[in-house]
Scaffold this motif. Structure first.
Motif, PDB file in Angstrom:
ATOM      1  N   TYR B 478       0.777  -1.335  -0.063  1.00  0.00           N
ATOM      2  CA  TYR B 478       0.067  -0.035   0.139  1.00  0.00           C
ATOM      3  C   TYR B 478       1.012   1.230  -0.199  1.00  0.00           C
ATOM      4  O   TYR B 478       2.098   0.991   0.081  1.00  0.00           O
ATOM      5  N   GLY B 479       0.079   2.496   0.073  1.00  0.00           N
ATOM      6  CA  GLY B 479       1.295   3.479  -0.113  1.00  0.00           C
ATOM      7  C   GLY B 479       0.920   4.695   0.818  1.00  0.00           C
ATOM      8  O   GLY B 479       1.144   5.914   0.362  1.00  0.00           O
ATOM      9  N   ASN B 480       0.561   4.510   2.065  1.00  0.00           N
ATOM     10  CA  ASN B 480       0.588   5.406   3.068  1.00  0.00           C
ATOM     11  C   ASN B 480       1.861   5.296   4.019  1.00  0.00           C
ATOM     12  O   ASN B 480       1.814   4.117   4.600  1.00  0.00           O
ATOM     13  N   PRO B 481       2.581   6.059   4.283  1.00  0.00           N
ATOM     14  CA  PRO B 481       3.457   5.849   5.310  1.00  0.00           C
ATOM     15  C   PRO B 481       2.877   5.605   6.634  1.00  0.00           C
ATOM     16  O   PRO B 481       1.815   6.049   7.134  1.00  0.00           O
ATOM     17  N   ASP B 482       3.587   4.503   7.350  1.00  0.00           N
ATOM     18  CA  ASP B 482       3.002   3.893   8.529  1.00  0.00           C
ATOM     19  C   ASP B 482       3.346   4.909   9.942  1.00  0.00           C
ATOM     20  O   ASP B 482       4.510   4.632  10.107  1.00  0.00           O
ATOM     21  N   ILE B 483       2.664   5.446  10.267  1.00  0.00           N
ATOM     22  CA  ILE B 483       2.986   6.240  11.542  1.00  0.00           C
ATOM     23  C   ILE B 483       2.397   5.675  12.635  1.00  0.00           C
ATOM     24  O   ILE B 483       3.021   5.803  13.522  1.00  0.00           O
ATOM     25  N   GLY B 484       1.213   5.332  12.684  1.00  0.00           N
ATOM     26  CA  GLY B 484       0.480   4.616  13.770  1.00  0.00           C
ATOM     27  C   GLY B 484       0.364   3.299  14.049  1.00  0.00           C
ATOM     28  O   GLY B 484      -0.301   2.873  14.773  1.00  0.00           O
ATOM     29  N   GLY B 485       1.068   2.402  13.273  1.00  0.00           N
ATOM     30  CA  GLY B 485       0.807   1.011  13.264  1.00  0.00           C
ATOM     31  C   GLY B 485      -0.075   0.457  11.983  1.00  0.00           C
ATOM     32  O   GLY B 485      -0.653  -0.701  12.381  1.00  0.00           O
TER      33      GLY B 485
END
Lengths: 287, 755
Positions: B478-485
């Motif tokens: 997928y293509g969203n930076p993982d900030i919160g898990g």
């Protein structure tokens, strides 16, 4: 920048005395490295004193303690006898920075950085500590309260370094305490700090007292008027109020991002009162 | 109608996050961890003045310094005309961002970027900055939002005329925009009210305070193709911004997401990335740039400081008769404060007939403000929830009962427009009231406060792929930076759909050239939106698995079902075949049609709004004004928690940031317009020892627009804390603080004035 790590005090003194340009002593580095990284100092010579054995030990001598100038806060906290005799000095040193910084920060650095808000200095002054200064002309002894002359300024001449602190022998029923106010619980600079050192007589009256305050003047101040208000009293409410008033009267603070004149003055009174009560309780328990 | 909670195998469980071990061991690659051969160091020259005209910038001496490979100013990037400032209908004004990235004509705040250099060492880069000669014509400056609105205030932008007022003003001002939301008739409502409370409040600008400073490395090859590695809240956004700001085509470069050490809204916008790319294009070498903490404070973030007034009237029985608020927000140097969201969210937890909210977006000589976790909402909630607390007190009502009496529910029309669908406001308030904390005894000098909060949550676009490996494992891309898990949540969703174990699935966050477009990781939307894409992509895989099984059995695909990770004949009529596991089908993929690969790209709608109710206990030192938060409980509707630990983590993090905002965080400017506390020593975010354990309660009122009922969770927890802490201080001391932060000197002064 030249870096030297001598093994002997005389060697360190010679390096500093002969230095051309800006020379700095490196102990824990918790002030110096910050200044270096911020570009606020550009030393030609840095003399690291942590390899000089004499400066890194705590020794019991003549009924008192000799603490090397490069002894860290963590080492203060782990020294059981020192903690028992001088709980205020130890708690003051342990308030500097955070757990990580405690492993580096030294009492000598805290004194020679000459911040008006240095935590261990009021406790040392209240304790009646002196220090040994080594320089090109040999060694001399001086009261801790006379070292700093203003923010970042000391009496130390070219080639001079603070070697150690000497804490005097303890009469019975003596104890000290240090309190500081910061908005957080750690990782902060004192808005005001107060060190109180007491000796009680057999009746529980205050026989002797020394009090020092930080962050209320250009340098850490010993305030004899506060001590005078406590001496001879039972450290009761009336004496504490007189002591608090004397502390407020001694304040010559500034307004800055860490506190206002008004606030610092009020808090000086509050902390003197609270620190005196803690010292009294410790002195009573210790008898 | 109550729907029985479905039983899931993976949704709602707490597996270890796939990125967890790398992060705790220090192996994870954050922005500053990347390096390339022949890399240059890029640095930025920043304005020491809060407001000045750039008469001239002479870079010739810097450019001539040995080791300097590129120097750049705004003259090296295209000026974006007013009528081309936006891309599509997105709100980002790139003309402003261009001038923020490298100042053009004027500098507008202390720390504004003026020029940049790339050199073979950090020391040479520093020396080069010192050789740049800038001739500033210093102008009068204005810092405070109220001062900036005065008729005689220095005007930052000659072309800024207040939008949203009729007729259009005939002279420019610092007021960029006026917005208004109304419902019913507040005048009539106040006339009926038995009690009316009106208060004015102030809050200070606060920074997001992420631990990782902004960092980037950009590399351009001889053919003009570039690569950029950086942490951000959306590498597709970084790509779009760099393309627009530098005037290059999107196909010319590729952005790789580094791990991100916190964003909270502050890493949505470009700062260093276009500059590093520009320097790399000019020098033909890789260029690495890392901000110092002081640069982060002076030139990125923060969110708005604000002035607000709130007036609420209620009847004796506790019903709110009318509510008004005026919110005035600092935008920083360019328009774009979150005042609109502040206006829309403040009264949203309540069903109120008569509402009027007016907002002003005001520029001043501060860094351009940036999103910060539920942008605008905590400021509005601070004032509104404080006044509600005071009304409850005056009417002698329990503060939660008072809120419950007015709580928004399905069908409530919110003042900002929509009619709510299924929401969990009442359930959240009720869970707070039922929590043991709410009835626990208080000690001396202690007080308890409650506050509620609302956040919309966003949806947007996402793309995902699920590739089945030959051995029966799978990769989720997928293509969203993982900030919160979110890597964990994506793997859980795929595991749930495919029916295979969580640890058979490896989720990755792909670069901009390896997956379809994705909106930013923001608006509490990633688990919702990217999760929907992963869900669809996994369903696509299930469809293919059924087709392959049908082919292997030579029966119709309609006669094959997928259950618990295996294909089975739909009934005995379909034939008698042993079930085929995913691994069995994967092993035969080459003979049944080739790789099994599911894809989804979508524009999601229906993000469910969410509500929070917080309980805070404080202890106040009456002699020093120090406040200690001694107990805190956060209750929140998560719709459905895919990974409850990470929902709880979001709740705790939001609370802690809100407590910092309430107690000690603030931007402090001198009369010279320079920021005095650009570091964590004097910009006081709470440290661990300042805080109690933050208790959490997850309420689950499923979002009907999501297959598992997910609502966004990351933002609403920062909405109530400022009011909850303030209300607790009022309960402990009888003094209601109307200015944040409630630092010890401010509280002590208020205690002594008894105000």
């Amino acid at each position: 920048m030249r870096y030297e790590a001598p093994r002997a005090i005389e060697e360190a003194v010679a390096l500093l005395a002969d230095a051309e340009g800006d020379a700095h002593v490196l102990a824990g580095g918790t002030d110096l490295l910050v200044l270096l990284r911020a570009g606020l100092v550009t030393p030609a010579l840095v003399v690291d004193i942590k390899h000089i054995e004499e400066m890194c030990e705590i020794a019991q001598a003549d009924g008192g303690f000799r603490i090397g100038a490069a002894v860290t806060g963590a080492e203060f906290g782990e020294h059981a006898e020192l903690k028992r005799a001088w709980p205020g000095v130890v708690e003051a040193m342990e308030l500097v920075g955070s757990t990580q910084i405690q492993g580096r920060a030294t009492a000598g650095g805290n004194l020679c950085n000459a911040s008006p808000a240095a935590d261990c200095v009021p406790a040392m002054i209240a304790a009646g500590a002196t220090c040994t200064i080594a320089g090109p002309a040999g060694r001399r002894e001086m009261a801790v309260e006379d070292i700093a002359t203003g923010p970042g300024e000391t009496v130390l001449g070219k080639g001079e370094i603070v070697v150690d602190f000497l804490l005097p022998p303890r009469p019975p029923r003596s104890a000290d305490a240090y309190l500081r106010l910061i908005p957080r619980t750690e990782m902060d600079i004192a808005v005001v700090g107060a060190g109180v050192n007491l000796t009680l007589d057999d009746d529980g009256l205050c026989k002797d007292a020394r009090v020092a305050l930080c962050a209320i003047a250009p340098r850490v101040l010993r305030v004899a008027e506060v001590a005078d208000a406590l001496i001879g009293s039972a450290i009761d409410d009336a004496a504490l109020e007189l002591a608090a008033a004397a502390a407020r009267a001694a304040c010559q603070p500034i307004d800055d991002k860490r506190g206002t004149v008004e606030y610092r003055t009020k808090i000086a009174g509050v902390l003197v009162r609270r620190a005196a009560l803690i010292a009294k309780q410790r002195a009573g328990n210790g008898s | 109608m109550d729907i029985e909670a479905p039983s899931y195998k993976w949704v709602g469980t707490r597996p270890v996050r796939p990125d967890g071990i790398d992060k705790v061991t220090g192996r994870a690659m954050f922005g500053a961890d990347f390096s390339l051969p022949d890399m240059l160091t890029g640095k930025i020259l920043r304005s020491p003045h809060p407001h000045a005209r750039l008469v001239s910038i002479d870079v010739s001496k810097a450019a001539a310094l040995r080791g300097v490979k590129a120097v750049a100013t705004a003259a090296d990037i295209p000026e974006i005309p007013v009528d081309n400032a936006f891309v599509g209908d997105a709100p980002t004004n790139f003309r402003h961002w261009s001038s923020n990235v490298l100042a053009r004509e004027k500098v507008l705040y202390d720390g504004h970027a003026v020029a940049a250099v790339a050199a073979t060492s950090p020391a040479i880069a520093d020396a080069a900055l010192a050789l740049i000669e800038v001739d500033y014509e210093v102008l009068p400056h204005v810092i405070d939002v109220k001062d900036a609105m005065r008729d005689d205030a220095p005007v930052l932008h000659d072309d800024l005329f207040t939008a949203g007022v009729e007729p259009k003003p005939d002279k420019p001002s610092n007021v960029a925009k006026r917005v208004e939301f109304t419902l019913g008739n507040t005048e009539a409502g106040f006339a009926e009210a038995d009690v009316v409370v009106e208060r004015a409040f102030r809050t200070k600008a606060v920074h997001q305070g992420y631990i990782e400073p902004h960092a980037v490395i950009a590399n351009t090859a001889e053919d003009g193709q570039s690569q950029v590695w950086c942490p951000s809240q959306g590498h597709f956004m970084i790509r779009a911004a760099c393309a627009k700001l530098l005037g290059i085509e999107i196909s010319q470069f590729r952005v790789f997401p580094a791990e991100i050490g916190g964003g909270f809204g502050g890493k949505i916008n470009p700062y260093l990335e276009p500059v590093a790319l520009l320097l790399s294009r000019k020098s033909g070498r890789p260029v690495k740039m890392v901000m110092t903490r002081a640069e982060v404070f002076r030139a990125t973030g923060p969110t708005s400081g604000a002035a607000l007034t709130v007036k609420i009237g209620a009847l004796k029985d506790g019903r709110i008769a009318a509510a008004e608020a005026t919110l005035t927000f600092e935008a920083g140097a360019f328009p774009g404060s979150p005042v609109g969201a502040g206006c829309m969210t403040g009264f949203a937890p309540y069903d109120i007939t008569n509402v009027k909210i007016v907002g002003y977006d005001v520029v001043s000589n501060r860094p351009k403000c940036c999103a910060y976790r539920a942008p605008g909402a905590p400021i509005a909630a601070y004032g509104i929830e404080s006044v509600l607390d005071e009304i409850a007190q005056r009417l002698d009502l329990d503060p939660i009962d008072f809120r419950l009496k007015n709580a928004a529910k399905e069908g409530t029309k919110a003042a900002y427009g929509p009619q709510f669908g299924k929401i969990g406001c009442i359930e959240t308030l009720t869970a707070a009231k039922d929590h043991p904390h709410y009835g626990a005894p208080l000690g001396p000098n202690q007080g308890r406060g409650v506050a509620a909060g609302f956040w919309f949550n966003f949806a947007g676009q996402a793309s995902a792929a699920v590739n089945v490996n030959e051995d029966g494992t799978a990769i989720v891309t997928y293509g969203n930076p993982d900030i919160g898990g979110t890597r964990a949540s994506m793997a859980q969703i795929a595991a749930e759909v495919l029916g295979i174990d969580y640890d058979k699935i490896r989720p990755i966050v792909a670069d901009t050239s390896s997956i379809g477009f994705n909106d930013i990781t923001a608006g509490s939307k990633t688990t919702f939106t990217a999760g929907l894409a992963v869900h669809e992509a996994a369903k696509d895989v299930v469809g293919q698995l059924r087709e392959r099984a049908a082919k292997m059995w030579d029966i119709s695909v309609d006669a094959v079902v997928w259950e618990n990770g295996v294909a089975r004949p739909a009934s005995s009529n379909a034939g008698d075949f042993d079930p085929l596991a995913l691994a069995d089908i994967a092993a035969m993929a080459g003979k049944t049609g080739g790789p099994i690969s599911g894809h989804a790209s979508l524009a999601a709608t229906g993000a469910g709004p969410t509500f929070a109710a917080h309980i805070c206990d404080v202890e106040v030192d009456q002699d020093t004004g120090r406040i200690t938060v001694v107990r805190y409980t956060a209750v929140q509707d998560a719709g459905r928690a895919i990974h409850p630990s990470y929902v709880e983590g979001q709740m705790q993090g939001g609370v802690v940031q809100g407590i910092g905002w309430a107690l000690n965080e603030e931007y402090i400017y001198g009369s010279d317009g320079r920021l005095q506390n650009p570091g964590f020593l004097d910009y006081r975010i709470p440290v661990a020892s300042d805080l109690p354990m933050i208790d959490t309660v997850i309420v689950e009122v499923p979002n009907p627009n999501h297959p598992y009922g997910v609502r966004g969770v990351g933002e609403v927890p920062i909405v109530p804390p400022m009011a909850a802490v303030t209300n607790a201080v009022a309960s402990a001391t009888g003094v209601r603080m109307t200015e944040l932060p409630m630092s010890p000197p401010r509280l002590l002064a208020a205690l002594e004035n008894g105000s």
